[in-house]
Design a protein around this motif. Structure first.
Motif, PDB file in Angstrom:
ATOM      1  N   ASP A  43      49.970 -16.903   5.962  1.00  0.00           N
ATOM      2  CA  ASP A  43      50.974 -16.848   5.206  1.00  0.00           C
ATOM      3  C   ASP A  43      50.691 -16.900   3.825  1.00  0.00           C
ATOM      4  OD1 ASP A  43      52.406 -15.532   7.187  1.00  0.00           O
ATOM      5  OD2 ASP A  43      53.245 -17.267   7.774  1.00  0.00           O
ATOM      6  N   ALA A  44      49.535 -17.814   3.523  1.00  0.00           N
ATOM      7  CA  ALA A  44      49.101 -18.403   2.125  1.00  0.00           C
ATOM      8  C   ALA A  44      48.759 -17.160   1.188  1.00  0.00           C
ATOM      9  CB  ALA A  44      48.030 -19.093   2.333  1.00  0.00           C
ATOM     10  N   PRO A  45      48.971 -17.415  -0.013  1.00  0.00           N
ATOM     11  CA  PRO A  45      48.795 -16.490  -1.069  1.00  0.00           C
ATOM     12  C   PRO A  45      47.284 -16.113  -1.224  1.00  0.00           C
ATOM     13  CG  PRO A  45      48.947 -18.678  -2.179  1.00  0.00           C
ATOM     14  CD  PRO A  45      49.501 -18.797  -0.531  1.00  0.00           C
ATOM     15  N   SER A  46      47.094 -14.656  -1.319  1.00  0.00           N
ATOM     16  CA  SER A  46      45.547 -14.674  -1.682  1.00  0.00           C
ATOM     17  C   SER A  46      44.706 -15.066  -2.762  1.00  0.00           C
ATOM     18  CB  SER A  46      45.641 -12.871  -2.152  1.00  0.00           C
ATOM     19  OG  SER A  46      45.920 -12.741  -3.509  1.00  0.00           O
ATOM     20  N   LYS A  47      43.501 -15.205  -2.644  1.00  0.00           N
ATOM     21  CA  LYS A  47      42.747 -15.879  -3.678  1.00  0.00           C
ATOM     22  C   LYS A  47      43.233 -15.360  -4.997  1.00  0.00           C
ATOM     23  CE  LYS A  47      39.112 -16.998  -0.614  1.00  0.00           C
ATOM     24  NZ  LYS A  47      37.528 -16.864  -0.187  1.00  0.00           N
ATOM     25  N   GLU A  48      43.524 -13.996  -5.101  1.00  0.00           N
ATOM     26  CA  GLU A  48      43.597 -13.369  -6.391  1.00  0.00           C
ATOM     27  C   GLU A  48      44.952 -13.690  -7.015  1.00  0.00           C
ATOM     28  OE1 GLU A  48      44.836  -8.982  -8.027  1.00  0.00           O
ATOM     29  OE2 GLU A  48      43.522  -9.179  -6.507  1.00  0.00           O
ATOM     30  N   ASP A  49      45.904 -14.350  -6.121  1.00  0.00           N
ATOM     31  CA  ASP A  49      47.495 -14.622  -6.572  1.00  0.00           C
ATOM     32  C   ASP A  49      47.196 -16.051  -7.000  1.00  0.00           C
ATOM     33  OD1 ASP A  49      48.495 -12.323  -5.626  1.00  0.00           O
ATOM     34  OD2 ASP A  49      49.257 -13.121  -3.612  1.00  0.00           O
ATOM     35  N   ILE A  50      46.253 -16.904  -6.393  1.00  0.00           N
ATOM     36  CA  ILE A  50      46.068 -18.240  -6.913  1.00  0.00           C
ATOM     37  C   ILE A  50      45.405 -18.104  -8.144  1.00  0.00           C
ATOM     38  CG2 ILE A  50      44.760 -20.360  -6.177  1.00  0.00           C
ATOM     39  CD1 ILE A  50      45.109 -19.386  -2.989  1.00  0.00           C
ATOM     40  N   PHE A  51      44.409 -17.356  -8.432  1.00  0.00           N
ATOM     41  CA  PHE A  51      43.534 -17.274  -9.440  1.00  0.00           C
ATOM     42  C   PHE A  51      44.626 -16.879 -10.681  1.00  0.00           C
ATOM     43  CE2 PHE A  51      41.268 -14.997 -12.650  1.00  0.00           C
ATOM     44  CZ  PHE A  51      40.255 -15.871 -13.006  1.00  0.00           C
ATOM     45  N   ASN A  52      45.414 -15.727 -10.400  1.00  0.00           N
ATOM     46  CA  ASN A  52      46.458 -15.628 -11.454  1.00  0.00           C
ATOM     47  C   ASN A  52      47.455 -16.555 -11.797  1.00  0.00           C
ATOM     48  OD1 ASN A  52      45.226 -13.020 -11.977  1.00  0.00           O
ATOM     49  ND2 ASN A  52      46.466 -11.962 -10.270  1.00  0.00           N
ATOM     50  N   SER A  53      47.995 -17.065 -10.852  1.00  0.00           N
ATOM     51  CA  SER A  53      48.674 -18.546 -10.992  1.00  0.00           C
ATOM     52  C   SER A  53      48.118 -19.664 -11.897  1.00  0.00           C
ATOM     53  CB  SER A  53      49.221 -18.999  -9.591  1.00  0.00           C
ATOM     54  OG  SER A  53      49.974 -18.292  -9.012  1.00  0.00           O
ATOM     55  N   LEU A  54      46.826 -19.775 -11.639  1.00  0.00           N
ATOM     56  CA  LEU A  54      46.071 -20.893 -12.457  1.00  0.00           C
ATOM     57  C   LEU A  54      45.865 -20.415 -13.608  1.00  0.00           C
ATOM     58  CD1 LEU A  54      43.414 -21.790  -9.935  1.00  0.00           C
ATOM     59  CD2 LEU A  54      45.048 -23.241 -10.831  1.00  0.00           C
ATOM     60  N   LEU A  55      45.652 -19.031 -13.956  1.00  0.00           N
ATOM     61  CA  LEU A  55      45.624 -18.513 -15.358  1.00  0.00           C
ATOM     62  C   LEU A  55      46.932 -18.603 -16.068  1.00  0.00           C
ATOM     63  CD1 LEU A  55      43.300 -15.012 -14.831  1.00  0.00           C
ATOM     64  CD2 LEU A  55      42.835 -17.126 -16.086  1.00  0.00           C
ATOM     65  N   ILE A  56      48.006 -18.232 -15.298  1.00  0.00           N
ATOM     66  CA  ILE A  56      49.273 -18.561 -15.912  1.00  0.00           C
ATOM     67  C   ILE A  56      49.556 -19.902 -16.429  1.00  0.00           C
ATOM     68  CG2 ILE A  56      51.880 -18.404 -15.651  1.00  0.00           C
ATOM     69  CD1 ILE A  56      51.157 -15.820 -14.115  1.00  0.00           C
ATOM     70  N   ALA A  57      49.374 -20.784 -15.441  1.00  0.00           N
ATOM     71  CA  ALA A  57      49.495 -22.259 -15.794  1.00  0.00           C
ATOM     72  C   ALA A  57      48.588 -22.708 -16.925  1.00  0.00           C
ATOM     73  CB  ALA A  57      49.202 -23.116 -14.456  1.00  0.00           C
ATOM     74  N   LEU A  58      47.277 -22.267 -16.863  1.00  0.00           N
ATOM     75  CA  LEU A  58      46.552 -22.757 -18.001  1.00  0.00           C
ATOM     76  C   LEU A  58      46.813 -22.089 -19.379  1.00  0.00           C
ATOM     77  CD1 LEU A  58      43.110 -22.304 -16.381  1.00  0.00           C
ATOM     78  CD2 LEU A  58      44.134 -24.449 -17.077  1.00  0.00           C
ATOM     79  N   MET A  59      47.412 -21.080 -19.585  1.00  0.00           N
ATOM     80  CA  MET A  59      48.042 -20.555 -20.726  1.00  0.00           C
ATOM     81  C   MET A  59      49.117 -21.028 -20.996  1.00  0.00           C
ATOM     82  SD  MET A  59      47.515 -16.112 -20.677  1.00  0.00           S
ATOM     83  CE  MET A  59      47.895 -16.172 -18.830  1.00  0.00           C
ATOM     84  N   GLU A  60      49.883 -21.827 -20.265  1.00  0.00           N
ATOM     85  CA  GLU A  60      51.148 -22.390 -20.413  1.00  0.00           C
ATOM     86  C   GLU A  60      50.883 -23.640 -21.232  1.00  0.00           C
ATOM     87  OE1 GLU A  60      53.643 -22.202 -16.749  1.00  0.00           O
ATOM     88  OE2 GLU A  60      54.317 -20.515 -17.217  1.00  0.00           O
ATOM     89  N   VAL A  61      49.882 -24.252 -20.561  1.00  0.00           N
ATOM     90  CA  VAL A  61      49.457 -25.753 -20.993  1.00  0.00           C
ATOM     91  C   VAL A  61      48.948 -25.240 -22.441  1.00  0.00           C
ATOM     92  CG1 VAL A  61      47.515 -27.456 -20.783  1.00  0.00           C
ATOM     93  CG2 VAL A  61      48.976 -26.518 -18.937  1.00  0.00           C
ATOM     94  N   GLU A  62      47.881 -24.202 -22.754  1.00  0.00           N
ATOM     95  CA  GLU A  62      47.424 -24.057 -23.963  1.00  0.00           C
ATOM     96  C   GLU A  62      48.607 -23.756 -25.098  1.00  0.00           C
ATOM     97  OE1 GLU A  62      44.855 -20.719 -23.649  1.00  0.00           O
ATOM     98  OE2 GLU A  62      43.250 -22.145 -22.811  1.00  0.00           O
ATOM     99  N   ASP A  63      49.686 -23.249 -24.683  1.00  0.00           N
ATOM    100  CA  ASP A  63      51.076 -22.829 -25.701  1.00  0.00           C
ATOM    101  C   ASP A  63      51.905 -24.018 -25.735  1.00  0.00           C
ATOM    102  OD1 ASP A  63      49.934 -20.385 -25.750  1.00  0.00           O
ATOM    103  OD2 ASP A  63      51.169 -19.250 -24.413  1.00  0.00           O
ATOM    104  N   GLY A  64      51.522 -25.128 -24.913  1.00  0.00           N
ATOM    105  CA  GLY A  64      52.238 -26.185 -25.111  1.00  0.00           C
ATOM    106  C   GLY A  64      53.438 -26.449 -23.978  1.00  0.00           C
ATOM    107  N   LYS A  65      53.625 -25.584 -23.221  1.00  0.00           N
ATOM    108  CA  LYS A  65      54.534 -25.471 -22.136  1.00  0.00           C
ATOM    109  C   LYS A  65      54.406 -26.354 -21.109  1.00  0.00           C
ATOM    110  CE  LYS A  65      55.436 -20.603 -23.671  1.00  0.00           C
ATOM    111  NZ  LYS A  65      55.483 -19.144 -23.260  1.00  0.00           N
ATOM    112  N   VAL A  66      54.489 -27.600 -21.380  1.00  0.00           N
ATOM    113  CA  VAL A  66      54.280 -28.533 -20.279  1.00  0.00           C
ATOM    114  C   VAL A  66      55.456 -29.132 -20.155  1.00  0.00           C
ATOM    115  CG1 VAL A  66      51.934 -28.789 -20.641  1.00  0.00           C
ATOM    116  CG2 VAL A  66      53.408 -30.242 -21.898  1.00  0.00           C
TER     117      VAL A  66
END
Length: 78
Positions: A43-66
């Motif tokens: 039931d775990a998310p796919s590798k693609e879902d995890i990768f996309n979540s990491l990308l979104i998280a990294l973009m939020e950090v870059e934008d100062g959304k921490v």
């Protein structure tokens, strides 16, 4: 794309010892370990879902959304 992880020195030493015994690059060991975590749970998310979540998280950090970790815990219903 490159992802950089900062880990404590003691953990890095443990990883290096393990990779030396297994004759593997540290990156391979980390990727294999992550893969095993998600292969066990169907039931775990796919590798693609995890990768996309990491990308979104990294973009939020870059934008100062921490946010402080305390806010995260406050939003979790136990």
């Amino acid at each position: 794309m490159q992802i950089t992880l900062t880990i404590p020195e003691y953990l890095e030493q443990q990883l290096l010892e393990t990779t030396g015994k297994l004759n593997l690059p540290i990156e391979t060991l980390i990727l294999q370990s992550l893969g095993q975590l998600f292969e066990e749970d169907k039931d775990a998310p796919s590798k693609e879902d995890i990768f996309n979540s990491l990308l979104i998280a990294l973009m939020e950090v870059e934008d100062g959304k921490v946010h402080p970790i305390a806010e995260l815990w406050d939003s979790i219903n136990v």
